[in-house]
Scaffold this motif. Sequence first.
Motif: not given
Length: 415
Positions: A344-361
Motif C-alpha cells: 500500500x505504501x509503495x503503491x501510494x508513492x508510485x514505486x516501480x523499482x526498489x533497492x532493498x537493504x537488509x541487516x539483522x532480519x
Amino acid sequence: MTLDDLEFLCTDAGRDLLDLAAGLDWSRAHQVASTAAVRRADPVHAAAAIDVVTARARARGRIRGGEAMLLTDEAVQQATAWPVAALRAQRLSGRAVHDVTCSVGADLGELVRTADRVIGSDLDPLRARMAALNVPDALVCVADALAPPSRDAVLVADPARRTGGRRVHDPARLSPPLPDLLATATDRDHVIKCAPGLDTSVLAHSGEVELVSLDGSVREACLWSSGLSAGVRRRATVVRTTTDDRPGPWGPPRLVSDGVAVHVEEVTDGDDDEVDAHGEPDRFIVDPDGAVVRAGLVRHWALRHGLRQLDPRIAHLTGPRIPDGYTGFEVLERCRLDRKQLRRALRQRDCGSLEILVRGVDTDPDVLRRSLALSGSQPLALVVTRIGSSAAVFVCGPRTGRTDTEHLTTAHSKT
C-alpha cells in the motif's frame, strides 16, 4: 605457455608476433578469425602470443604498465588492482621487501616504486621468469614461499585462493597454506593478503587486520605484523578512484597516475567510538562502506561523520546529512515488515523499482521485492533492519549522494 614460448616472445620475431596479435580484433565475433591469423603466422607460438595479448587487454586499468608486460590470463585475474597494491607499497616505503608469491610481478612493479630493495620469488619457474622480465629492478628467483631465501626483508605474500577454478575458503587449503605462512613469518615483519571474508580470529595473528575496499567493493583483508601496525589492530581503508581532473571526496588524492586519482579514507580502532543508538531515524539512513563494516569499525566511522546507530548491534546509521564520498537514503516513512502495508505504501508513492537493504532480519530481498508487485514509475528503496527485538522497515527515496542532497536542500529552501 612454456619457458621456451616465453623466451621466444622476447626475441624480435616474438615481439613481431605480439604486435600482429595486438592489432587484431579479439571480440567474440572475431575471435576465431583472429586466432587463425596468428596461427598462420606462427603455429608453434600462437597460443602463447594470444594469451599475452588478451591478458594485457584484461590488465588495462588493473595493473600499472600491464600493456607492456608478459602476462597470463590467470595471473591477471589473481593480481591486486594497482591502487590497492600501490597503497600497500606506500606503507612499506624505504624498507627491504621480499614478495614470496610474486607471480608475474604485478605487485613487484608497485613495490620497486617505494621500497629500498625488492626481492621476488615464486615456486613456478615460468612465472618467476616473467616477473624478472617485467620488473628488472627487482631481484627475482625461484623459491618456496615457506623457505624464503632472504633475511631481514619484510615478507609479502598473497596465497592462491583458487584451485581447479574454484574458490578455497579454508585457510589451511590455500597455496601455500596460510597457517604455514604465518609460522614461517612469525619472527619477521610481514604482510599477507587474504580473502575479505576470512575469519582471522582462528589464526595465530596478533597484528593488524586491514580491510580494503575499492570503489565500493571489498577487495581484500591484509594481515600486518605488529612491527608494521603501530599498535593498530583493526583498520578499514576505503579507496575511491576518479579522473585526475575531478575533485575528490576527501581532499587531495593520495596518488595520481595515468589520469587516475586515488582518494583514501582510513578508520582504525584507535579512533573514538562513543556514539548514541536509538531507533528513530534522522533525515537520512547511511549504509557504511563494506570495509568499515567487516573491520568492525562502524561506530568509529559514525562518530567521525556525525552519525549514530539505529540499533547498537546493527550497521545501519542515521544522521542529518550524507558524508562526502558516500551514499544514503532519505527516509520517507516507517512501516512494519508486513507485505500488505508495504504494498500500500509503495503503491501510494508510485514505486516501480526498489533497492532493498537488509541487516539483522531473516528476509530475502529478491523474494520480498517479487511479493510487492511493483507497478509504478518511481525508484525507491527499503531499508529492512532490526531495532531492539523487532524488525522495522523504512521506505526511502532512491540511493543518493551528498551533492544530490545539497541540491535538494537548496531547492527546498527556495520554496
